[in-house]
Motif scaffolding. Structure first.
Motif, PDB file in Angstrom:
ATOM      1  N   LEU A  49       0.854  -1.183   0.000  1.00  0.00           N
ATOM      2  CA  LEU A  49       0.000   0.000   0.000  1.00  0.00           C
ATOM      3  C   LEU A  49       0.889   1.232   0.000  1.00  0.00           C
ATOM      4  CD1 LEU A  49      -2.495  -1.072   2.821  1.00  0.00           C
ATOM      5  CD2 LEU A  49      -2.722  -1.461   0.358  1.00  0.00           C
ATOM      6  N   ASN A  50       0.825   2.012  -1.067  1.00  0.00           N
ATOM      7  CA  ASN A  50       1.661   3.223  -1.197  1.00  0.00           C
ATOM      8  C   ASN A  50       3.130   2.924  -0.901  1.00  0.00           C
ATOM      9  OD1 ASN A  50      -0.608   4.638  -1.870  1.00  0.00           O
ATOM     10  ND2 ASN A  50      -0.769   5.748   0.052  1.00  0.00           N
ATOM     11  N   GLY A  51       3.608   1.779  -1.378  1.00  0.00           N
ATOM     12  CA  GLY A  51       5.007   1.422  -1.217  1.00  0.00           C
ATOM     13  C   GLY A  51       5.363   0.776   0.108  1.00  0.00           C
ATOM     14  N   VAL A  52       4.391   0.550   0.991  1.00  0.00           N
ATOM     15  CA  VAL A  52       4.649  -0.032   2.308  1.00  0.00           C
ATOM     16  C   VAL A  52       4.058  -1.439   2.366  1.00  0.00           C
ATOM     17  CG1 VAL A  52       4.266   0.237   4.790  1.00  0.00           C
ATOM     18  CG2 VAL A  52       4.608   2.262   3.356  1.00  0.00           C
ATOM     19  N   ALA A  98     -10.756   5.860   3.092  1.00  0.00           N
ATOM     20  CA  ALA A  98      -9.546   6.542   2.615  1.00  0.00           C
ATOM     21  C   ALA A  98      -9.148   5.914   1.294  1.00  0.00           C
ATOM     22  CB  ALA A  98      -8.420   6.414   3.634  1.00  0.00           C
ATOM     23  N   THR A  99      -8.552   6.705   0.437  1.00  0.00           N
ATOM     24  CA  THR A  99      -8.091   6.203  -0.861  1.00  0.00           C
ATOM     25  C   THR A  99      -6.588   5.950  -0.793  1.00  0.00           C
ATOM     26  OG1 THR A  99      -9.837   7.385  -2.025  1.00  0.00           O
ATOM     27  CG2 THR A  99      -7.926   6.706  -3.328  1.00  0.00           C
ATOM     28  N   VAL A 100      -6.207   4.728  -1.127  1.00  0.00           N
ATOM     29  CA  VAL A 100      -4.796   4.358  -1.190  1.00  0.00           C
ATOM     30  C   VAL A 100      -4.341   4.605  -2.622  1.00  0.00           C
ATOM     31  CG1 VAL A 100      -3.119   2.498  -0.888  1.00  0.00           C
ATOM     32  CG2 VAL A 100      -5.086   2.672   0.657  1.00  0.00           C
ATOM     33  N   ARG A 101      -3.297   5.377  -2.776  1.00  0.00           N
ATOM     34  CA  ARG A 101      -2.821   5.802  -4.104  1.00  0.00           C
ATOM     35  C   ARG A 101      -2.405   4.615  -4.966  1.00  0.00           C
ATOM     36  NH1 ARG A 101       0.644   8.570  -2.155  1.00  0.00           N
ATOM     37  NH2 ARG A 101       2.542   7.491  -2.691  1.00  0.00           N
ATOM     38  N   THR A 102      -1.597   3.692  -4.433  1.00  0.00           N
ATOM     39  CA  THR A 102      -1.168   2.522  -5.207  1.00  0.00           C
ATOM     40  C   THR A 102      -1.271   1.279  -4.339  1.00  0.00           C
ATOM     41  OG1 THR A 102       1.151   2.763  -4.576  1.00  0.00           O
ATOM     42  CG2 THR A 102       0.464   3.844  -6.621  1.00  0.00           C
ATOM     43  N   VAL A 103      -1.799   0.214  -4.945  1.00  0.00           N
ATOM     44  CA  VAL A 103      -1.938  -1.069  -4.260  1.00  0.00           C
ATOM     45  C   VAL A 103      -1.359  -2.146  -5.173  1.00  0.00           C
ATOM     46  CG1 VAL A 103      -3.547  -2.732  -3.245  1.00  0.00           C
ATOM     47  CG2 VAL A 103      -4.043  -0.289  -3.113  1.00  0.00           C
ATOM     48  N   ALA A 104      -0.520  -3.000  -4.604  1.00  0.00           N
ATOM     49  CA  ALA A 104       0.037  -4.121  -5.368  1.00  0.00           C
ATOM     50  C   ALA A 104      -0.322  -5.421  -4.667  1.00  0.00           C
ATOM     51  CB  ALA A 104       1.551  -3.992  -5.493  1.00  0.00           C
ATOM     52  N   LEU A 105      -0.753  -6.383  -5.452  1.00  0.00           N
ATOM     53  CA  LEU A 105      -1.032  -7.742  -4.998  1.00  0.00           C
ATOM     54  C   LEU A 105      -0.277  -8.661  -5.942  1.00  0.00           C
ATOM     55  CD1 LEU A 105      -2.641  -9.832  -3.317  1.00  0.00           C
ATOM     56  CD2 LEU A 105      -4.445  -9.636  -5.024  1.00  0.00           C
ATOM     57  N   SER A 107       1.940  -9.610  -8.752  1.00  0.00           N
ATOM     58  CA  SER A 107       2.384  -8.881  -9.939  1.00  0.00           C
ATOM     59  C   SER A 107       1.359  -7.866 -10.439  1.00  0.00           C
ATOM     60  CB  SER A 107       2.704  -9.875 -11.066  1.00  0.00           C
ATOM     61  OG  SER A 107       1.527 -10.584 -11.424  1.00  0.00           O
ATOM     62  N   ALA A 108       0.185  -7.808  -9.805  1.00  0.00           N
ATOM     63  CA  ALA A 108      -0.868  -6.889 -10.243  1.00  0.00           C
ATOM     64  C   ALA A 108      -0.814  -5.589  -9.439  1.00  0.00           C
ATOM     65  CB  ALA A 108      -2.231  -7.551 -10.084  1.00  0.00           C
ATOM     66  N   HIS A 109      -1.053  -4.501 -10.129  1.00  0.00           N
ATOM     67  CA  HIS A 109      -1.028  -3.171  -9.502  1.00  0.00           C
ATOM     68  C   HIS A 109      -2.283  -2.417  -9.925  1.00  0.00           C
ATOM     69  CE1 HIS A 109       3.254  -3.558  -8.442  1.00  0.00           C
ATOM     70  NE2 HIS A 109       3.286  -4.286  -9.540  1.00  0.00           N
ATOM     71  N   PHE A 137      -8.327  -5.639  -9.936  1.00  0.00           N
ATOM     72  CA  PHE A 137      -7.176  -5.862 -10.803  1.00  0.00           C
ATOM     73  C   PHE A 137      -7.579  -6.304 -12.194  1.00  0.00           C
ATOM     74  CE2 PHE A 137      -5.157  -6.210  -6.601  1.00  0.00           C
ATOM     75  CZ  PHE A 137      -4.185  -5.253  -6.766  1.00  0.00           C
ATOM     76  N   GLY A 138      -8.837  -6.104 -12.560  1.00  0.00           N
ATOM     77  CA  GLY A 138      -9.293  -6.448 -13.900  1.00  0.00           C
ATOM     78  C   GLY A 138      -9.344  -7.943 -14.150  1.00  0.00           C
ATOM     79  N   MET A 139      -9.524  -8.727 -13.090  1.00  0.00           N
ATOM     80  CA  MET A 139      -9.546 -10.184 -13.236  1.00  0.00           C
ATOM     81  C   MET A 139     -10.914 -10.752 -12.897  1.00  0.00           C
ATOM     82  SD  MET A 139      -5.852 -11.259 -11.674  1.00  0.00           S
ATOM     83  CE  MET A 139      -5.404  -9.953 -10.556  1.00  0.00           C
ATOM     84  N   ALA A 140     -11.969  -9.979 -13.109  1.00  0.00           N
ATOM     85  CA  ALA A 140     -13.318 -10.464 -12.816  1.00  0.00           C
ATOM     86  C   ALA A 140     -13.575 -11.745 -13.606  1.00  0.00           C
ATOM     87  CB  ALA A 140     -14.337  -9.400 -13.156  1.00  0.00           C
ATOM     88  N   GLY A 141     -14.163 -12.710 -12.954  1.00  0.00           N
ATOM     89  CA  GLY A 141     -14.449 -13.993 -13.594  1.00  0.00           C
ATOM     90  C   GLY A 141     -13.325 -14.994 -13.463  1.00  0.00           C
ATOM     91  N   ALA A 142     -12.165 -14.555 -12.995  1.00  0.00           N
ATOM     92  CA  ALA A 142     -11.039 -15.476 -12.823  1.00  0.00           C
ATOM     93  C   ALA A 142     -11.316 -16.420 -11.652  1.00  0.00           C
ATOM     94  CB  ALA A 142      -9.747 -14.704 -12.587  1.00  0.00           C
ATOM     95  N   ASP A 143     -10.606 -17.522 -11.615  1.00  0.00           N
ATOM     96  CA  ASP A 143     -10.742 -18.500 -10.544  1.00  0.00           C
ATOM     97  C   ASP A 143      -9.648 -18.292  -9.517  1.00  0.00           C
ATOM     98  OD1 ASP A 143     -12.907 -19.777 -11.736  1.00  0.00           O
ATOM     99  OD2 ASP A 143     -11.633 -21.131 -12.879  1.00  0.00           O
TER     100      ASP A 143
END
Length: 181
Positions: A49-52, A98-105, A107-109, A137-143
């Protein structure tokens, strides 16, 4: 006679061979190592979250709310604003977001993700499997393949053969027939 049948099958095309070509194995879209949060069986998913680096409780129950603790919101210096009332897993009501500027899970951001802010959580927050891990992360419908033995969360493409999404060693222990009326 056997040779003639085999030759005819080769010339006419074996139906199983065509099916195998059309039916693709699942494609791994993303993977992350899960982490144990405590000795009570809670499992967390590492996010950035925001680099942390943070570890959020992974909710597989179909909840629709993602939230972070007020301590994390303060650490990240997030601007908290009024939001719709919601409940954390312990039943406490909170109404800040609150809005988190960048989130990574893995390889997805994704940018600009809104989280609820829940006070006094004993962990960094909660990530809902349905709403965040796939849709954001644009993976709707994924398993989702949640392998608790290997402690891995795998996100698989939905375009695979039925039953092909199982990626861990397994065997059928029982087959229970069910009749729906």
């Amino acid at each position: 006679v056997r040779t003639a049948c085999l030759a005819a099958a080769c010339l006419l095309g074996w139906p199983g061979l065509a099916l195998a070509e059309e039916c693709a194995p699942p494609t791994l879209l993303n993977t992350v190592k899960l982490e144990r949060l405590n000795d009570q069986g809670l499992v967390g998913v590492p996010v950035i979250l925001n680099g942390v680096d943070k570890t959020l409780l992974f909710d597989t129950g179909g909840g629709g709310v993602n939230y972070i603790s007020s301590a994390v919101a303060e650490e990240l210096k997030l601007n908290q604003v009024a939001g719709p009332p919601s409940f954390d897993l312990r039943g406490n009501v909170f109404d800040r977001v609150a809005t988190v500027r960048t989130v990574a899970l893995g390889s997805a951001h994704v940018d600009n993700v809104r989280f609820g802010v829940a006070p006094d959580l004993p962990f960094d927050g909660m990530l809902s499997a349905g709403t965040f891990a796939l849709r954001a992360f644009g993976m709707a419908g994924a398993d989702l393949d949640i392998d608790f033995g290997a402690m891995r969360l795998n996100v698989l493409s939905p375009d695979h053969c039925p039953g092909a999404g199982i990626t861990w060693p397994h065997r059928a222990l029982a087959i229970v027939p069910i009749v729906l009326e």
